[in-house]
Design a protein around this motif. Structure first.
Motif, short mmCIF file in Angstrom:
data_model
loop_
_atom_site.label_atom_id
_atom_site.label_comp_id
_atom_site.label_asym_id
_atom_site.label_seq_id
_atom_site.Cartn_x
_atom_site.Cartn_y
_atom_site.Cartn_z
N LEU A 248 0.81 -1.22 0.00
CA LEU A 248 0.00 0.00 0.00
C LEU A 248 0.84 1.27 0.00
N SER A 249 2.16 1.13 0.14
CA SER A 249 3.03 2.30 0.08
C SER A 249 3.35 2.71 -1.35
N SER A 250 3.05 1.84 -2.32
CA SER A 250 3.30 2.17 -3.72
C SER A 250 2.22 3.11 -4.23
N ALA A 251 2.46 3.72 -5.40
CA ALA A 251 1.47 4.63 -5.97
C ALA A 251 0.18 3.89 -6.30
N ALA A 252 0.31 2.69 -6.90
CA ALA A 252 -0.88 1.90 -7.23
C ALA A 252 -1.60 1.46 -5.96
N GLY A 253 -0.83 1.08 -4.93
CA GLY A 253 -1.43 0.66 -3.67
C GLY A 253 -2.16 1.79 -2.98
N HIS A 254 -1.59 2.99 -3.06
CA HIS A 254 -2.24 4.16 -2.45
C HIS A 254 -3.57 4.44 -3.13
N LYS A 255 -3.59 4.38 -4.46
CA LYS A 255 -4.84 4.64 -5.18
C LYS A 255 -5.88 3.57 -4.87
N LEU A 256 -5.44 2.31 -4.83
CA LEU A 256 -6.35 1.22 -4.52
C LEU A 256 -6.98 1.43 -3.15
N ARG A 257 -6.17 1.77 -2.18
CA ARG A 257 -6.69 1.98 -0.83
C ARG A 257 -7.68 3.14 -0.80
N MET A 258 -7.35 4.22 -1.49
CA MET A 258 -8.23 5.39 -1.51
C MET A 258 -9.59 5.03 -2.09
#
Length: 271
Positions: free
Chosen positions: A152-162
């Motif tokens: 979740l620290s990656s850019a894709a992970g951040h967007k997914l979590r959001m």
């Protein structure tokens, strides 16, 4: 309101025994309502992912020495792979306000908001962390759920979590979700609740420590290994094409959970 037709459970030879489990075992239910449906981001429709996960679990089953507690019956069929965002109790006579129609309406309202968050990009999940849910007494020798999930620290992970947090927020605001846990994005691949034959008394765990030390895992883990921390793996990055409402414990013709409603998340002509 139309009621979706339930797809018959496939035969044992076609898939595996019907388990009769009516709720995701990792969900903490805070209501006495009986869960009937769940919110899912399915990824088991990707043939390459199914092949990769099936090869992994088959190799684990063949490891020598055998991994204590590992059995084919606790493996989640690859076609059922998904991320759960919440569970619901819908269309029960005792709760007339909690309906599939209301859940579908919430999905329809969500779709433009999700696309606004995506800003023209695909929603993707990277399966690059391997871990277990909290084992008995904190002992990795007594694990019950193995899963893979995103960084979740990656850019894709951040967007997914959001995006997933927004979905949860909207369904909670509508009063449709039964659980209140903080979001934990994961895709379960082993779960001892499915063990057959069902043991008498307590569930039989598997050894996560032995799994990590197996020849199979030594060949695929990227980086140092600690049984009490997530380990790095490389199981690909996968498009999430749809947010679905699925029936608990259901079996579709390919072994997937039966979808009763969905929200298209694909981006036409996205790179």
């Amino acid at each position: 309101m139309s009621v979706p037709t339930r797809v018959p459970v496939p035969s044992r030879s076609a898939l595996r025994p019907e388990r009769g489990v009516t709720q995701p075992p990792t969900a903490r239910i805070i209501s006495n309502k009986r869960p009937t449906h769940f919110l899912a981001l399915p990824i088991g429709h990707h043939a390459a992912l199914r092949s990769s996960i099936s090869s992994l679990t088959s190799a684990l089953l063949s490891d020598n020495p055998p991994i204590p507690g590992l059995d084919s019956s606790i493996i989640v069929p690859a076609r059922r792979l998904h991320l759960t965002l919440g569970v619901m109790s819908l269309d029960l006579p005792e709760y007339p306000n909690l309906t599939l129609a209301a859940a579908r309406q919430t999905l329809r309202a969500l779709q433009p908001r999700i696309h606004q968050l995506l800003q023209g990009e695909r929603l993707r999940v990277g399966l690059d962390r391997l871990d277990i849910m909290k084992p008995e007494r904190g002992n990795p020798e007594r694990a019950h759920v193995l899963y893979v999930g995103p960084d979740l620290s990656s850019a894709a992970g951040h967007k997914l979590r959001m995006v997933c947090e927004r979905i949860q927020q909207e369904f909670r605001t509508a009063g449709l979700l039964l659980d209140d846990r903080p979001l934990k994005l994961h895709c379960t691949i082993l779960n001892t609740v499915y063990r057959r034959p069902k043991p008498r008394g307590a569930r039989q765990p598997f050894s996560y420590r032995a799994l990590l030390e197996s020849e199979t895992m030594r060949g695929m883990i990227a980086g140092p290994v600690q049984a009490r921390r997530p380990v790095n793996v490389e199981l690909g990055v996968w498009d999430i094409d749809e947010l679905q409402i699925c029936e608990m414990g259901s079996w579709g013709p390919e072994g997937e959970y039966v979808r009763v409603a969905g929200c298209d998340l694909s981006i036409p002509h996205a790179a």
